[in-house]
Motif scaffolding. Structure first.
Motif, short mmCIF file in Angstrom:
data_model
loop_
_atom_site.label_atom_id
_atom_site.label_comp_id
_atom_site.label_asym_id
_atom_site.label_seq_id
_atom_site.Cartn_x
_atom_site.Cartn_y
_atom_site.Cartn_z
N PRO A 153 0.82 -1.21 0.00
CA PRO A 153 0.00 0.00 0.00
C PRO A 153 0.85 1.26 0.00
O PRO A 153 1.84 1.35 0.74
CB PRO A 153 -0.80 -0.12 1.31
CG PRO A 153 -0.77 -1.57 1.64
CD PRO A 153 0.54 -2.09 1.12
N HIS A 154 0.49 2.21 -0.84
CA HIS A 154 1.24 3.47 -0.96
C HIS A 154 0.93 4.38 0.23
O HIS A 154 -0.22 4.54 0.62
CB HIS A 154 0.89 4.19 -2.26
CG HIS A 154 1.55 5.52 -2.40
ND1 HIS A 154 2.90 5.65 -2.64
CD2 HIS A 154 1.06 6.78 -2.28
CE1 HIS A 154 3.21 6.93 -2.69
NE2 HIS A 154 2.11 7.64 -2.48
N THR A 155 1.96 4.95 0.80
CA THR A 155 1.80 5.90 1.90
C THR A 155 2.55 7.18 1.52
O THR A 155 3.72 7.12 1.13
CB THR A 155 2.40 5.33 3.20
OG1 THR A 155 1.74 4.11 3.50
CG2 THR A 155 2.21 6.29 4.35
N ASN A 156 1.86 8.31 1.63
CA ASN A 156 2.53 9.59 1.39
C ASN A 156 3.45 9.89 2.56
O ASN A 156 3.03 9.85 3.71
CB ASN A 156 1.51 10.71 1.23
CG ASN A 156 0.72 10.57 -0.05
OD1 ASN A 156 1.24 10.08 -1.05
ND2 ASN A 156 -0.53 10.98 -0.03
N ARG A 157 4.71 10.18 2.27
CA ARG A 157 5.68 10.47 3.32
C ARG A 157 6.41 11.76 3.02
O ARG A 157 6.57 12.14 1.86
CB ARG A 157 6.71 9.33 3.42
CG ARG A 157 6.10 8.01 3.85
CD ARG A 157 7.20 6.99 4.11
NE ARG A 157 6.66 5.79 4.71
CZ ARG A 157 6.44 4.66 4.06
NH1 ARG A 157 6.71 4.58 2.77
NH2 ARG A 157 5.97 3.61 4.69
N ARG A 158 6.87 12.39 4.09
CA ARG A 158 7.69 13.59 3.93
C ARG A 158 9.02 13.20 3.33
O ARG A 158 9.49 12.07 3.48
CB ARG A 158 7.94 14.23 5.29
CG ARG A 158 6.71 14.73 5.98
CD ARG A 158 7.07 15.29 7.32
NE ARG A 158 5.87 15.66 8.07
CZ ARG A 158 5.86 16.02 9.31
NH1 ARG A 158 6.99 16.07 10.01
NH2 ARG A 158 4.74 16.35 9.91
#
Length: 197
Positions: A153-158
């Motif tokens: 699953p794709h997770t938006n990260r800094r």
């Protein structure tokens, strides 16, 4: 569901994590007001404000214009679980003469007078935790077959988020083991330092 979350640390002490002011808003405001009215360590301040990124409050000394920084740890508990992030620790290490951890207890809805700790005292109070990974995982619609087929699953990260690797975890554990061995060889105990005498 029991909302009075309790945890036990490595010393066996029970800690509560419940506090309705999770962002420390009231505590930060209280510290700003305290610094404006009373100062700290004999210093008076001008332009005291709430900030972010490794510190919560900063102010300029009236006499020299030197910037002092404060990280706020607020609690309604007598024995709270206190978490200090790496960015906060690094800011304190880089600025040992201008950075304080401020603990403020709220009693009956009123913030009490803050107490201040330098980075040296702060590190004597709390153990360094082993490396861990944490985050959120959206499992809606996720199946074992998807995982087995390589779907992550794709997770938006800094951009400042460090993604763990097995090598990093092993290297961290080896460094931890080395430091523990050195600590034991020096017969060092946190209960022998002057802070606890």
């Amino acid at each position: 569901m029991n909302k009075n979350n309790k945890y036990i640390n490595i010393f066996g002490d029970n800690y509560s994590t419940i506090d309705p002011d999770k962002s420390d808003t009231d505590y930060k405001k209280s510290l700003v007001e305290h610094l404006e009215a009373y100062g700290h360590m004999g210093y008076r301040y001008r332009h005291v404000e709430t900030v972010s990124e490794g510190k919560d409050v900063q102010g300029y000394r009236e006499d020299t214009g030197i910037l002092d920084m404060f990280e706020v740890k607020g609690t309604c508990e007598d024995k709270p679980l206190i978490h200090t992030y790496g960015s906060e620790l690094m800011e304190a290490i880089r600025n040992p003469n201008n950075f304080w951890f401020s603990v403020i207890k709220k009693t009956n809805g009123i913030c009490q007078v803050p107490i201040f700790f330098t980075i040296d005292y702060w590190l004597k109070l709390f153990p360094l935790q082993p490396v861990s990974v944490k985050g959120t995982l959206d499992i809606r619609g996720l199946t074992q077959e998807m995982i087995d087929d390589g779907y992550i699953p794709h997770t938006n990260r800094r951009t400042t988020t460090l993604i763990a690797t097995k090598e990093m975890i092993v290297e961290n554990q080896e460094l931890r083991d080395k430091q523990l061995d050195r600590q034991q060889q020096e017969s060092y105990s946190v209960y022998q330092n002057k802070f606890f005498k």
